[in-house]
Design an enzyme around this catalytic site. Structure first.
Site, PDB file in Angstrom:
ATOM      1  CG  ASN A 194       4.738   4.846   1.731  1.00 28.59           C
ATOM      2  OD1 ASN A 194       5.637   4.412   2.439  1.00 28.59           O
ATOM      3  ND2 ASN A 194       4.930   5.197   0.462  1.00 28.59           N
TER       4      ASN A 194
ATOM      5  CE1 TYR B  60      10.411  12.384   6.519  1.00 28.27           C
ATOM      6  CE2 TYR B  60      12.095  11.786   8.122  1.00 28.27           C
ATOM      7  CZ  TYR B  60      11.151  11.422   7.181  1.00 28.27           C
ATOM      8  OH  TYR B  60      10.945  10.080   6.908  1.00 28.27           O
TER       9      TYR B  60
ATOM     10  CB  ALA C 165       6.462  15.958  10.485  1.00 22.63           C
ATOM     11  CE  LYS C 166       7.668  10.295   8.000  1.00 20.30           C
ATOM     12  NZ  LYS C 166       6.560   9.455   7.504  1.00 20.30           N
TER      13      LYS C 166
END
Length: 259
Positions: free
Chosen positions: A101, A166, A169-170
């Site tokens: 998470n 970000y 990466a996601k």
């Protein structure tokens, strides 16, 4: 009148399960810790937000079948992360539910990103997901199976422009989940990506959002309501439970129809 909490699903298969959650001290992770503990699971979570995490742990003592445990950890340090996983195994048995998470969506402009900053964003948002899965795979094999949930993001799907490292990466998280699902499926280990929409956590509200943006997002959703952490955690409980026993290599989007 029955509360909403009393109407939510209970999953007997989660009782006494050993659950490991990264980034469990705040936001969506905080609600995950609480909701899994409510299911009777043995929960350990790691986070860098030590004060809030310690408070969460202390406030939960005596409320559930098993008291949640907290280990301070900077997940960029893979040795520390795998050490926390081993410590968890020693305390509560082989981990059979892993929830990756933890993430950091700090905004950054294209022109300002250095190679060092790019690597750091991946060290937070992608690399720990692989190495935590690598570390728990032997646990799950011994237990006869397990569930790995990697938290994705709609940000790259909506072509969000304010955090390219970000969003990249996601996006990679979904590829990682599918690859791991193919690798680990023979051991009855399921790997899925859970993709939240724009959830109104304290961090989002204090850092990036104002009422105008919230209203704009709601208008673009099919369901014109604000997403809350509980909406995402309900899906995580399902993915962790035996109710989703044949669900793997999937990306489950919970965004009220935004994308």
């Amino acid at each position: 009148m029955p509360s909403k909490k009393n109407k939510l699903a209970q999953y007997p298969s989660l009782q006494d399960k050993s659950v490991f959650i990264t980034g469990g001290g705040t936001g969506i992770g905080e609600v995950m810790v609480t909701r899994f503990a409510e299911q009777g699971a043995k929960v350990t979570f790691v986070d860098m937000a030590q004060e809030k995490s310690e408070m969460l742990r202390a406030n939960a003592v005596g409320l559930y079948r098993h008291d949640p445990s907290f280990i301070y950890c900077d997940i960029r340090n893979i040795e520390a992360l795998t050490g926390a996983i081993e410590q968890t195994r020693e305390a509560q048995g082989d981990i059979t539910v892993l929830i990756n998470n933890a993430a950091d969506d700090t905004r950054h402009a294209l022109e300002e990103v250095s190679p060092e900053y790019w690597d750091d964003r991946f060290a937070v948002n992608l690399r720990p997901c692989f190495f935590s899965a690598q570390a728990v795979a032997p646990h799950m094999r011994r237990a006869g199976g397990g569930s790995i949930i990697n938290m994705g993001s709609v940000s790259w799907r909506i072509k969000q422009i304010v955090m390219p490292a970000y969003t990249t990466a996601k996006a990679a998280i979904e590829g990682l989940s599918r690859s791991l699902a193919g690798t680990l499926g023979q051991d009855n280990i399921r790997v899925n990506t859970l993709i939240p929409g724009w959830v109104m956590t304290e961090r989002q509200m204090t850092h990036w959002l104002n009422p105008d943006i919230v209203n704009e997002v709601q208008k673009d959703q099919c369901i014109h309501k604000t997403l809350q952490p509980e909406d995402i955690v309900s899906a995580a409980l399902f993915l962790a439970s035996d109710d989703s026993a044949m669900m793997t290599a999937q990306s489950l989007i919970v965004d009220a129809g935004w994308t």
